[in-house]
Design a protein around this motif. Structure first.
Motif, PDB file in Angstrom:
ATOM      1  N   GLY A 253      -0.493  -7.044   5.168  1.00 22.02           N
ATOM      2  CA  GLY A 253      -0.888  -5.769   4.322  1.00 22.02           C
ATOM      3  C   GLY A 253      -0.748  -6.355   2.904  1.00 22.02           C
ATOM      4  O   GLY A 253      -1.435  -5.795   2.074  1.00 22.02           O
ATOM      5  N   VAL A 254       0.089  -7.290   2.391  1.00 20.31           N
ATOM      6  CA  VAL A 254       0.183  -7.806   0.988  1.00 20.31           C
ATOM      7  C   VAL A 254      -1.130  -8.339   0.688  1.00 20.31           C
ATOM      8  O   VAL A 254      -1.335  -8.319  -0.618  1.00 20.31           O
ATOM      9  CB  VAL A 254       1.222  -8.901   0.856  1.00 20.31           C
ATOM     10  CG1 VAL A 254       1.184  -9.746  -0.322  1.00 20.31           C
ATOM     11  CG2 VAL A 254       2.602  -8.046   1.072  1.00 20.31           C
ATOM     12  N   HIS A 255      -1.907  -9.035   1.690  1.00 17.88           N
ATOM     13  CA  HIS A 255      -3.332  -9.832   1.361  1.00 17.88           C
ATOM     14  C   HIS A 255      -4.251  -8.780   1.572  1.00 17.88           C
ATOM     15  O   HIS A 255      -5.204  -9.135   0.660  1.00 17.88           O
ATOM     16  CB  HIS A 255      -3.312 -10.856   2.421  1.00 17.88           C
ATOM     17  CG  HIS A 255      -2.276 -12.101   2.455  1.00 17.88           C
ATOM     18  ND1 HIS A 255      -2.392 -12.976   1.405  1.00 17.88           N
ATOM     19  CD2 HIS A 255      -1.309 -12.134   3.201  1.00 17.88           C
ATOM     20  CE1 HIS A 255      -1.495 -13.633   1.375  1.00 17.88           C
ATOM     21  NE2 HIS A 255      -0.749 -13.302   2.676  1.00 17.88           N
ATOM     22  N   GLU A 256      -4.219  -7.667   2.130  1.00 21.71           N
ATOM     23  CA  GLU A 256      -5.443  -6.884   2.555  1.00 21.71           C
ATOM     24  C   GLU A 256      -5.443  -5.554   1.536  1.00 21.71           C
ATOM     25  O   GLU A 256      -6.526  -5.120   1.448  1.00 21.71           O
ATOM     26  CB  GLU A 256      -5.602  -6.462   4.126  1.00 21.71           C
ATOM     27  CG  GLU A 256      -5.988  -7.697   4.732  1.00 21.71           C
ATOM     28  CD  GLU A 256      -6.138  -7.256   6.434  1.00 21.71           C
ATOM     29  OE1 GLU A 256      -5.863  -6.116   6.704  1.00 21.71           O
ATOM     30  OE2 GLU A 256      -6.386  -8.037   7.179  1.00 21.71           O
ATOM     31  N   ASP A 257      -4.065  -5.149   1.209  1.00 22.68           N
ATOM     32  CA  ASP A 257      -4.129  -3.970   0.688  1.00 22.68           C
ATOM     33  C   ASP A 257      -3.807  -4.125  -0.924  1.00 22.68           C
ATOM     34  O   ASP A 257      -2.404  -4.084  -0.966  1.00 22.68           O
ATOM     35  CB  ASP A 257      -3.191  -2.853   1.366  1.00 22.68           C
ATOM     36  CG  ASP A 257      -3.221  -1.714   1.022  1.00 22.68           C
ATOM     37  OD1 ASP A 257      -3.950  -1.238  -0.313  1.00 22.68           O
ATOM     38  OD2 ASP A 257      -2.489  -0.642   1.398  1.00 22.68           O
ATOM     39  N   GLU A 258      -4.561  -4.265  -1.792  1.00 20.99           N
ATOM     40  CA  GLU A 258      -4.227  -4.667  -2.989  1.00 20.99           C
ATOM     41  C   GLU A 258      -3.819  -3.317  -3.775  1.00 20.99           C
ATOM     42  O   GLU A 258      -2.915  -3.473  -4.509  1.00 20.99           O
ATOM     43  CB  GLU A 258      -5.776  -4.700  -3.771  1.00 20.99           C
ATOM     44  CG  GLU A 258      -5.515  -5.217  -5.034  1.00 20.99           C
ATOM     45  CD  GLU A 258      -6.846  -5.294  -5.812  1.00 20.99           C
ATOM     46  OE1 GLU A 258      -7.008  -5.279  -6.967  1.00 20.99           O
ATOM     47  OE2 GLU A 258      -7.795  -6.164  -5.006  1.00 20.99           O
ATOM     48  N   ARG A 259      -3.994  -2.064  -3.328  1.00 17.33           N
ATOM     49  CA  ARG A 259      -3.439  -0.957  -4.023  1.00 17.33           C
ATOM     50  C   ARG A 259      -1.859  -0.970  -3.647  1.00 17.33           C
ATOM     51  O   ARG A 259      -1.063  -0.194  -4.689  1.00 17.33           O
ATOM     52  CB  ARG A 259      -4.035   0.395  -3.543  1.00 17.33           C
ATOM     53  CG  ARG A 259      -3.411   1.582  -4.091  1.00 17.33           C
ATOM     54  CD  ARG A 259      -4.119   2.761  -3.182  1.00 17.33           C
ATOM     55  NE  ARG A 259      -5.396   2.578  -3.602  1.00 17.33           N
ATOM     56  CZ  ARG A 259      -6.361   3.711  -3.595  1.00 17.33           C
ATOM     57  NH1 ARG A 259      -5.957   4.885  -3.328  1.00 17.33           N
ATOM     58  NH2 ARG A 259      -7.596   3.731  -3.688  1.00 17.33           N
ATOM     59  N   SER A 260      -1.401  -1.153  -2.583  1.00 14.93           N
ATOM     60  CA  SER A 260      -0.191  -1.199  -2.331  1.00 14.93           C
ATOM     61  C   SER A 260       0.647  -2.594  -2.134  1.00 14.93           C
ATOM     62  O   SER A 260       1.996  -2.781  -1.713  1.00 14.93           O
ATOM     63  CB  SER A 260      -0.086  -0.630  -0.810  1.00 14.93           C
ATOM     64  OG  SER A 260      -0.549   0.767  -0.581  1.00 14.93           O
ATOM     65  N   ARG A 261       0.035  -3.539  -2.826  1.00 12.63           N
ATOM     66  CA  ARG A 261       0.568  -4.817  -2.788  1.00 12.63           C
ATOM     67  C   ARG A 261       1.924  -4.786  -3.261  1.00 12.63           C
ATOM     68  O   ARG A 261       2.780  -5.660  -2.805  1.00 12.63           O
ATOM     69  CB  ARG A 261      -0.095  -5.725  -3.449  1.00 12.63           C
ATOM     70  CG  ARG A 261       0.259  -7.327  -3.349  1.00 12.63           C
ATOM     71  CD  ARG A 261      -0.931  -8.082  -3.888  1.00 12.63           C
ATOM     72  NE  ARG A 261      -2.245  -8.153  -2.782  1.00 12.63           N
ATOM     73  CZ  ARG A 261      -3.350  -8.455  -3.486  1.00 12.63           C
ATOM     74  NH1 ARG A 261      -3.820  -8.252  -4.643  1.00 12.63           N
ATOM     75  NH2 ARG A 261      -4.220  -8.315  -2.512  1.00 12.63           N
ATOM     76  N   ASP A 262       2.223  -4.491  -4.338  1.00 15.49           N
ATOM     77  CA  ASP A 262       3.400  -4.597  -4.800  1.00 15.49           C
ATOM     78  C   ASP A 262       4.699  -3.690  -4.168  1.00 15.49           C
ATOM     79  O   ASP A 262       5.621  -4.465  -4.040  1.00 15.49           O
ATOM     80  CB  ASP A 262       3.627  -4.084  -6.337  1.00 15.49           C
ATOM     81  CG  ASP A 262       2.763  -4.760  -7.348  1.00 15.49           C
ATOM     82  OD1 ASP A 262       2.401  -6.058  -7.007  1.00 15.49           O
ATOM     83  OD2 ASP A 262       2.372  -4.210  -8.476  1.00 15.49           O
ATOM     84  N   ARG A 263       4.485  -2.708  -3.309  1.00 17.27           N
ATOM     85  CA  ARG A 263       5.333  -1.961  -2.657  1.00 17.27           C
ATOM     86  C   ARG A 263       5.644  -2.871  -1.511  1.00 17.27           C
ATOM     87  O   ARG A 263       6.760  -2.792  -1.041  1.00 17.27           O
ATOM     88  CB  ARG A 263       4.815  -0.551  -2.472  1.00 17.27           C
ATOM     89  CG  ARG A 263       4.789   0.220  -3.609  1.00 17.27           C
ATOM     90  CD  ARG A 263       4.217   1.784  -3.386  1.00 17.27           C
ATOM     91  NE  ARG A 263       5.200   2.373  -2.538  1.00 17.27           N
ATOM     92  CZ  ARG A 263       5.096   3.676  -2.243  1.00 17.27           C
ATOM     93  NH1 ARG A 263       3.837   4.314  -2.398  1.00 17.27           N
ATOM     94  NH2 ARG A 263       6.060   4.597  -1.594  1.00 17.27           N
ATOM     95  N   LEU A 264       4.483  -3.231  -0.915  1.00 16.11           N
ATOM     96  CA  LEU A 264       4.777  -4.248   0.393  1.00 16.11           C
ATOM     97  C   LEU A 264       5.576  -5.514   0.077  1.00 16.11           C
ATOM     98  O   LEU A 264       6.185  -5.710   0.666  1.00 16.11           O
ATOM     99  CB  LEU A 264       3.319  -4.615   0.946  1.00 16.11           C
ATOM    100  CG  LEU A 264       2.551  -3.335   1.453  1.00 16.11           C
ATOM    101  CD1 LEU A 264       1.318  -3.790   1.728  1.00 16.11           C
ATOM    102  CD2 LEU A 264       3.281  -2.887   3.006  1.00 16.11           C
ATOM    103  N   LEU A 265       5.266  -6.214  -1.028  1.00 14.36           N
ATOM    104  CA  LEU A 265       5.974  -7.330  -1.523  1.00 14.36           C
ATOM    105  C   LEU A 265       7.565  -7.293  -1.429  1.00 14.36           C
ATOM    106  O   LEU A 265       8.169  -7.913  -1.038  1.00 14.36           O
ATOM    107  CB  LEU A 265       5.282  -7.827  -2.754  1.00 14.36           C
ATOM    108  CG  LEU A 265       5.894  -9.279  -3.116  1.00 14.36           C
ATOM    109  CD1 LEU A 265       5.641 -10.184  -2.147  1.00 14.36           C
ATOM    110  CD2 LEU A 265       5.247  -9.525  -4.327  1.00 14.36           C
ATOM    111  N   ALA A 266       7.897  -5.849  -2.080  1.00  9.06           N
ATOM    112  CA  ALA A 266       8.955  -5.494  -2.119  1.00  9.06           C
ATOM    113  C   ALA A 266       9.878  -5.478  -0.752  1.00  9.06           C
ATOM    114  O   ALA A 266      10.974  -5.645  -0.618  1.00  9.06           O
ATOM    115  CB  ALA A 266       9.528  -4.426  -2.974  1.00  9.06           C
ATOM    116  N   LEU A 267       9.151  -5.125   0.364  1.00  5.37           N
ATOM    117  CA  LEU A 267       9.436  -4.767   1.432  1.00  5.37           C
ATOM    118  C   LEU A 267       9.683  -5.921   2.626  1.00  5.37           C
ATOM    119  O   LEU A 267      10.430  -6.309   3.504  1.00  5.37           O
ATOM    120  CB  LEU A 267       8.762  -3.935   2.350  1.00  5.37           C
ATOM    121  CG  LEU A 267       8.777  -2.560   1.679  1.00  5.37           C
ATOM    122  CD1 LEU A 267       7.720  -1.467   2.310  1.00  5.37           C
ATOM    123  CD2 LEU A 267      10.082  -1.693   1.910  1.00  5.37           C
TER     124      LEU A 267
END
Length: 97
Positions: free
Chosen positions: A39-53
């Motif tokens: 998801g970090v690679h595919e979902d640009e909109r949620s990237r920061d939130r995913l990275l924190a997880l």
């Protein structure tokens, strides 16, 4: 619209679990960690939130896993924080001595 709402709800639940119930989050991460990384690679909109997880092995112990923020908060004395070490694990990295 449904996809956006589902993504938002799942991220909220995962963030809450990571913050309030770390043992449960470890179980969740074991099952869905690869999906979060994708998801970090595919979902640009949620990237920061995913990275924190995301969780990564610690240089302190093999059993301990931490997020990007925890790695940035405690670099070894006199060094810059390292986010990635391409080794075969803690023993191979010789970072325990």
């Amino acid at each position: 619209a449904i996809r956006k709402q589902l993504t938002r709800r799942v991220l909220e639940m995962a963030e809450e679990m990571a913050r309030d119930r770390p043992e449960d989050y470890d179980t969740f991460y074991a099952a869905f960690g690869k999906n979060l990384k994708l998801g970090v690679h595919e979902d640009e909109r949620s990237r920061d939130r995913l990275l924190a997880l995301l969780r990564f092995p610690s240089t302190h112990t093999e059993a301990e896993r931490g997020g990007v923020e925890s790695g940035l908060q405690r670099p070894a004395a006199g060094t810059d924080p390292t986010l990635f070490s391409p080794t075969g694990g803690l023993a191979a990295s010789n970072m325990t001595s």
